[in-house]
Structure formats: C-alpha cells, structure tokens
Design a protein around this motif. Structure first.
Motif, PDB file in Angstrom:
ATOM      1  N   GLN A 137     -10.697   0.015  -8.153  1.00 35.32           N
ATOM      2  CA  GLN A 137     -10.028   1.116  -7.455  1.00 35.32           C
ATOM      3  C   GLN A 137     -10.941   2.338  -7.386  1.00 35.32           C
ATOM      4  OE1 GLN A 137      -5.673   1.659  -7.116  1.00 35.32           O
ATOM      5  NE2 GLN A 137      -6.036   2.978  -8.868  1.00 35.32           N
ATOM      6  N   TRP A 138     -11.153   2.805  -6.144  1.00 36.33           N
ATOM      7  CA  TRP A 138     -11.997   3.954  -5.865  1.00 36.33           C
ATOM      8  C   TRP A 138     -11.137   5.202  -5.702  1.00 36.33           C
ATOM      9  CZ3 TRP A 138     -17.347   3.580  -5.089  1.00 36.33           C
ATOM     10  CH2 TRP A 138     -17.858   2.279  -4.976  1.00 36.33           C
ATOM     11  N   LEU A 139     -11.690   6.348  -6.103  1.00 32.95           N
ATOM     12  CA  LEU A 139     -11.132   7.654  -5.761  1.00 32.95           C
ATOM     13  C   LEU A 139     -12.298   8.442  -5.176  1.00 32.95           C
ATOM     14  CD1 LEU A 139      -8.761   9.863  -7.869  1.00 32.95           C
ATOM     15  CD2 LEU A 139     -10.506  10.826  -6.426  1.00 32.95           C
ATOM     16  N   CYS A 140     -12.214   8.780  -3.891  1.00 31.65           N
ATOM     17  CA  CYS A 140     -13.327   9.432  -3.191  1.00 31.65           C
ATOM     18  C   CYS A 140     -12.855  10.693  -2.473  1.00 31.65           C
ATOM     19  CB  CYS A 140     -13.933   8.498  -2.140  1.00 31.65           C
ATOM     20  SG  CYS A 140     -14.633   6.985  -2.804  1.00 31.65           S
ATOM     21  N   GLN A 141     -13.735  11.683  -2.406  1.00 27.28           N
ATOM     22  CA  GLN A 141     -13.456  12.834  -1.551  1.00 27.28           C
ATOM     23  C   GLN A 141     -13.726  12.411  -0.120  1.00 27.28           C
ATOM     24  OE1 GLN A 141     -15.874  16.349  -2.104  1.00 27.28           O
ATOM     25  NE2 GLN A 141     -14.460  17.626  -0.936  1.00 27.28           N
ATOM     26  N   MET A 158     -15.727   9.819  -6.558  1.00 26.74           N
ATOM     27  CA  MET A 158     -15.395  10.646  -7.721  1.00 26.74           C
ATOM     28  C   MET A 158     -15.095   9.792  -8.953  1.00 26.74           C
ATOM     29  SD  MET A 158     -15.238  13.975  -7.094  1.00 26.74           S
ATOM     30  CE  MET A 158     -16.641  14.054  -6.019  1.00 26.74           C
ATOM     31  N   ASP A 159     -14.526   8.615  -8.719  1.00 18.70           N
ATOM     32  CA  ASP A 159     -14.124   7.767  -9.844  1.00 18.70           C
ATOM     33  C   ASP A 159     -14.022   6.325  -9.359  1.00 18.70           C
ATOM     34  OD1 ASP A 159     -13.335   6.992 -12.373  1.00 18.70           O
ATOM     35  OD2 ASP A 159     -11.306   7.748 -12.204  1.00 18.70           O
ATOM     36  N   LEU A 160     -14.259   5.414 -10.275  1.00 18.09           N
ATOM     37  CA  LEU A 160     -14.186   3.987  -9.983  1.00 18.09           C
ATOM     38  C   LEU A 160     -13.694   3.301 -11.251  1.00 18.09           C
ATOM     39  CD1 LEU A 160     -15.010   1.556  -8.105  1.00 18.09           C
ATOM     40  CD2 LEU A 160     -17.179   1.579  -9.324  1.00 18.09           C
ATOM     41  N   ARG A 161     -12.593   2.543 -11.120  1.00 18.60           N
ATOM     42  CA  ARG A 161     -12.051   1.859 -12.300  1.00 18.60           C
ATOM     43  C   ARG A 161     -11.644   0.444 -11.924  1.00 18.60           C
ATOM     44  NH1 ARG A 161      -8.634   6.578 -15.504  1.00 18.60           N
ATOM     45  NH2 ARG A 161     -10.082   8.240 -14.959  1.00 18.60           N
ATOM     46  N   ARG A 162     -11.910  -0.437 -12.842  1.00 13.62           N
ATOM     47  CA  ARG A 162     -11.539  -1.837 -12.646  1.00 13.62           C
ATOM     48  C   ARG A 162     -10.039  -2.005 -12.826  1.00 13.62           C
ATOM     49  NH1 ARG A 162     -12.925  -6.798 -15.317  1.00 13.62           N
ATOM     50  NH2 ARG A 162     -11.756  -8.354 -14.172  1.00 13.62           N
ATOM     51  N   VAL A 163      -9.410  -2.762 -11.937  1.00 17.00           N
ATOM     52  CA  VAL A 163      -7.990  -3.091 -12.047  1.00 17.00           C
ATOM     53  C   VAL A 163      -7.924  -4.505 -12.614  1.00 17.00           C
ATOM     54  CG1 VAL A 163      -5.781  -3.268 -10.862  1.00 17.00           C
ATOM     55  CG2 VAL A 163      -7.524  -1.690  -9.995  1.00 17.00           C
ATOM     56  N   ASP A 171      -0.264   2.795 -11.650  1.00 15.30           N
ATOM     57  CA  ASP A 171      -0.444   3.537 -12.897  1.00 15.30           C
ATOM     58  C   ASP A 171      -1.890   4.003 -13.043  1.00 15.30           C
ATOM     59  OD1 ASP A 171       2.209   3.099 -13.529  1.00 15.30           O
ATOM     60  OD2 ASP A 171       1.794   1.379 -14.833  1.00 15.30           O
ATOM     61  N   LEU A 172      -2.819   3.129 -12.657  1.00 11.24           N
ATOM     62  CA  LEU A 172      -4.231   3.482 -12.726  1.00 11.24           C
ATOM     63  C   LEU A 172      -4.550   4.633 -11.771  1.00 11.24           C
ATOM     64  CD1 LEU A 172      -6.822   2.591 -14.159  1.00 11.24           C
ATOM     65  CD2 LEU A 172      -7.270   1.090 -12.227  1.00 11.24           C
ATOM     66  N   ALA A 173      -3.969   4.600 -10.561  1.00 16.93           N
ATOM     67  CA  ALA A 173      -4.171   5.687  -9.598  1.00 16.93           C
ATOM     68  C   ALA A 173      -3.653   7.010 -10.148  1.00 16.93           C
ATOM     69  CB  ALA A 173      -3.495   5.360  -8.278  1.00 16.93           C
ATOM     70  N   ALA A 174      -2.485   6.971 -10.786  1.00 24.91           N
ATOM     71  CA  ALA A 174      -1.916   8.192 -11.369  1.00 24.91           C
ATOM     72  C   ALA A 174      -2.848   8.766 -12.435  1.00 24.91           C
ATOM     73  CB  ALA A 174      -0.538   7.900 -11.948  1.00 24.91           C
TER      74      ALA A 174
END
Length: 200
Positions: A137-141, A158-163, A171-174
C-alpha cells in the motif's frame, strides 16, 4: 519596484540535504544501500532483479554486496518517513492518495506470506481475476502536475507498507494517514491535507 533575490544554488542545497538525510536513515551497510537507491532512482529501464542493478553506472559494487546489504542492512523507517514528510512539495492543496499495488509472485516457492491479489487485467479476459503475490500500500502526494496539464501528473511517495495476508488494508491506511498527519504537524507544513482513496 522591488527585486526578489534569486538563489541559483537553493535547489542543489535542498537536494544535498535530502540525500544526506537519506544516507542517515541507513544503519549497517549504509554505503551499499545508498548506492542501491541511487541506482534505482537513476535507472531509465525497468529493473527486474537485484543483479540487473550492476549495469547502472553509479553502482560500484558486485551483486553479492547488494544481496548482503538487502539481507543484513538496517533502515530507520521512522526517520525515513519523517524525512519524506519534511520534503512535501508545496502545492495549492495538500493532496495525498492511498492505493494498493500488487507484486505478482506466481511461480515462487520461497517468498513468505503470499496471498491471492486482485488482477484487473485478467478480469476482462474471462480468466480468474487473481494472481498469487504480495500487496503493498502506497501513500503518495499527488496533484503536482503543471496547471491545466493532466498528462504531467507527478507524485511524491510518502509511505509504503506491505499488506500481509492477515492485515486489513483499511486499518493500515488509517495508520499511514495518522502517521503522516502527525509528521506534517510536527514539521509545521501549512495547509489541511486531503486524502484520496479508491473504491475499496
């Protein structure tokens, strides 16, 4: 008439500060990990394996060092997220997008925690629209393209996390949003962030 002073070296100093910050996020095997980042960032072609990075001019190490750095190296993830938040690009509205990408691993027997991931490209072909692999899961500007030019849509990760297979992407997005919002507040970044999500 007032004249605004222009500093031609400002962007170079910002880049140097960012690169120094990236290097400081690494612990063990810092030099090799930093060269690995440079090789990935400077590549003009898709990289399908670690060994292919040896062909990038900025990488001075053999493939064995790359694998060792990836296996034994250390990254301060909290410091890396804080660094990226400090370098949020100024824009009219602070917009960020959260979305999941799949990394297919259909033939692997060695990668842990492989789950079935949705594959839209298989949906229209009449096949089963899933493939074994990882979800990340990516979080990008977003919203950084030139005004009025939708074809130039740049993003800043901005952030990258494995699901994981036992994780809930919502929950991970939050958690990702809460962490970034705290970093933006700590860095006194002006504006109220807007977060965009897909239908999921």
């Amino acid at each position: 008439m007032s004249v605004v002073a222009c500093d031609p070296d400002h962007e170079l100093r910002v880049l140097a500060e960012f690169r120094d910050g990236v290097y400081r996020c690494f612990g063990r095997w810092a030099d090799t990990l930093f060269e690995l980042v440079d090789a990935l960032a400077g590549s003009t072609r898709p990289i399908r394996s670690v060994a292919e990075l040896m062909f990038e001019p900025v990488l001075r190490r053999g493939w064995g060092s790359l694998y060792q750095a990836l296996e034994r190296g250390a990254v301060d993830v909290v410091a890396a997220r804080a660094l990226l938040a400090r370098h949020v690009r100024p824009a009219g509205v602070l917009m960020f997008a959260v979305d999941v990408s799949k990394f297919p691993r259909p033939d692997t027997r060695y990668v842990p925690d492989v789950g079935m991931q949705y594959a839209a490209e298989r949906d229209s072909a009449g096949g089963t629209p899933v493939v074994p692999g990882w979800a990340v899961q990516w979080l990008c500007q977003v919203g950084l393209g030139a005004a009025g030019d939708p074809k130039r849509s740049w993003v800043v990760p901005m952030d990258l996390r494995r699901v994981g297979t036992a994780d809930n992407a919502n929950d991970l997005a939050a958690a990702q949003i809460a962490d970034l919002a705290a970093q933006l507040r700590a860095g006194k970044v002006p504006g109220i962030p807007l977060f965009l999500h897909d239908v999921g």
